[in-house]
Design an enzyme around this catalytic site. Structure first.
Site, PDB file in Angstrom:
ATOM      1  N   ASP A   1       0.848  -1.191   0.000  1.00  0.00           N
ATOM      2  CA  ASP A   1       0.000   0.000   0.000  1.00  0.00           C
ATOM      3  C   ASP A   1       0.882   1.238   0.000  1.00  0.00           C
ATOM      4  OD1 ASP A   1      -1.913   1.982   0.416  1.00  0.00           O
ATOM      5  OD2 ASP A   1      -3.130   0.678   1.688  1.00  0.00           O
TER       6      ASP A   1
ATOM      7  N   TYR B   1      -6.607  16.758  -6.370  1.00  0.00           N
ATOM      8  CA  TYR B   1      -6.192  15.829  -7.426  1.00  0.00           C
ATOM      9  C   TYR B   1      -5.427  16.572  -8.523  1.00  0.00           C
ATOM     10  CZ  TYR B   1      -6.516  12.674 -11.413  1.00  0.00           C
ATOM     11  OH  TYR B   1      -6.218  11.898 -12.506  1.00  0.00           O
TER      12      TYR B   1
ATOM     13  N   LYS C   1      -1.473  16.011  -9.753  1.00  0.00           N
ATOM     14  CA  LYS C   1      -1.080  15.644 -11.110  1.00  0.00           C
ATOM     15  C   LYS C   1      -0.118  16.677 -11.697  1.00  0.00           C
ATOM     16  CE  LYS C   1      -1.919  12.231 -10.828  1.00  0.00           C
ATOM     17  NZ  LYS C   1      -1.386  10.922 -11.248  1.00  0.00           N
TER      18      LYS C   1
ATOM     19  N   VAL D   1     -10.938   9.145 -19.116  1.00  0.00           N
ATOM     20  CA  VAL D   1     -11.479   7.905 -19.658  1.00  0.00           C
ATOM     21  C   VAL D   1     -12.292   7.158 -18.598  1.00  0.00           C
ATOM     22  CG1 VAL D   1      -9.767   7.618 -21.468  1.00  0.00           C
ATOM     23  CG2 VAL D   1      -9.248   6.802 -19.164  1.00  0.00           C
TER      24      VAL D   1
END
Length: 256
Positions: free
Chosen positions: A55, A152, A156, A183
């Protein structure tokens, strides 16, 4: 043929990349968060050389994954695919770090720093990074009200910054970032509009090392074509600050 490790590859784009690379004759090592996911990965890609289990949400966990990868020997390429998505709530890991930052930013940094240096590094960013700010002064979200989408997007952006920082520091490595498109994976959601058939091709192309056009570094790609990233990703000062912040939080330095 190349030997390639892919983080976060028990499902989704990581597994798709592994399947395509294996079909091309490359030796693939997958990674799963736990034993159940590892079993799924083995069933889905029986030709995988191994599945590393660990993890990445804790510093110790990311260290352990890097140790397992190194125990398997040298890799020609590493694809940093592991990530959690933009719908995450604000929860802290046992290290006291925001979950999104811990997996999407810090784990990628730790694996980069600790895995024996490959010839190629590939980092998955996102189209959402184009509208983000690095926010290095509040990377742990202690001053701001939590927003999962923003967290997020920032993470990125950090991944692209890390790819470019490594490209500068390790000139013998091809280190690049890409966005796969929005996607319909488990992370992207069923309504995502982009083409799944295109989403895994760029990381495969960059990692395989079979096309001289992929022998580039410090570049950003979308569907096999170069794209301009968020300007903050190319800011050397911000890149170095991100590396310093990650080193301080993790206690792990990025080798010169």
């Amino acid at each position: 043929m190349s030997r390639i490790f892919i983080s976060g590859s028990s499902t989704g784009l990581g597994l798709m990349a592994g399947e395509l690379l294996a079909s091309q004759g490359h030796r693939i090592v997958l990674h799963a968060r736990n034993a159940a996911r590892a079993d799924d990965a083995r069933r889905n890609l029986s030709s995988a050389e191994a599945v590393v289990i660990g993890d990445l949400e804790t510093i110790a966990g990311a260290r352990n994954v890097a140790d397992q990868v190194n125990a398997l020997g040298h890799f020609d390429a590493v694809i940093h695919n592991a990530a959690v998505g933009y719908r995450e709530g604000h929860r802290l890991t046992s290290d006291g770090l925001p979950y999104v930052f811990a997996i999407n930013t810090l784990a990628a940094y730790i694996l980069t720093a600790l895995i024996e240096r490959p010839e190629r590094l590939v980092y998955l960013s996102s189209g959402m990074h184009h509208h983000a700010n690095a926010n290095l002064d509040d990377i742990l979200w202690k001053k701001r009200r939590w927003n999962g989408s923003t967290a997020y997007a920032e993470s990125k952006l950090h991944d692209a910054m890390l790819a470019f920082a490594v490209a500068r520091r390790w000139p013998d490595v091809f280190s690049n970032a890409l966005e796969p498109g929005w996607v319909p994976t488990k992370m992207g959601g069923p309504g995502a509009p982009d083409d799944m058939d295109q989403a895994h091709l760029t990381q495969v192309w960059l990692a395989a090392g079979e096309d001289p056009k992929a022998d580039v570094t410090g570049q950003y790609f979308y569907h096999l074509k170069r794209m301009e990233p968020n300007p903050e990703a190319q800011d050397y000062t911000l890149q170095d600050r991100l590396v310093a912040v990650c080193a301080e939080i993790s206690g792990i330095g990025l080798p010169a």
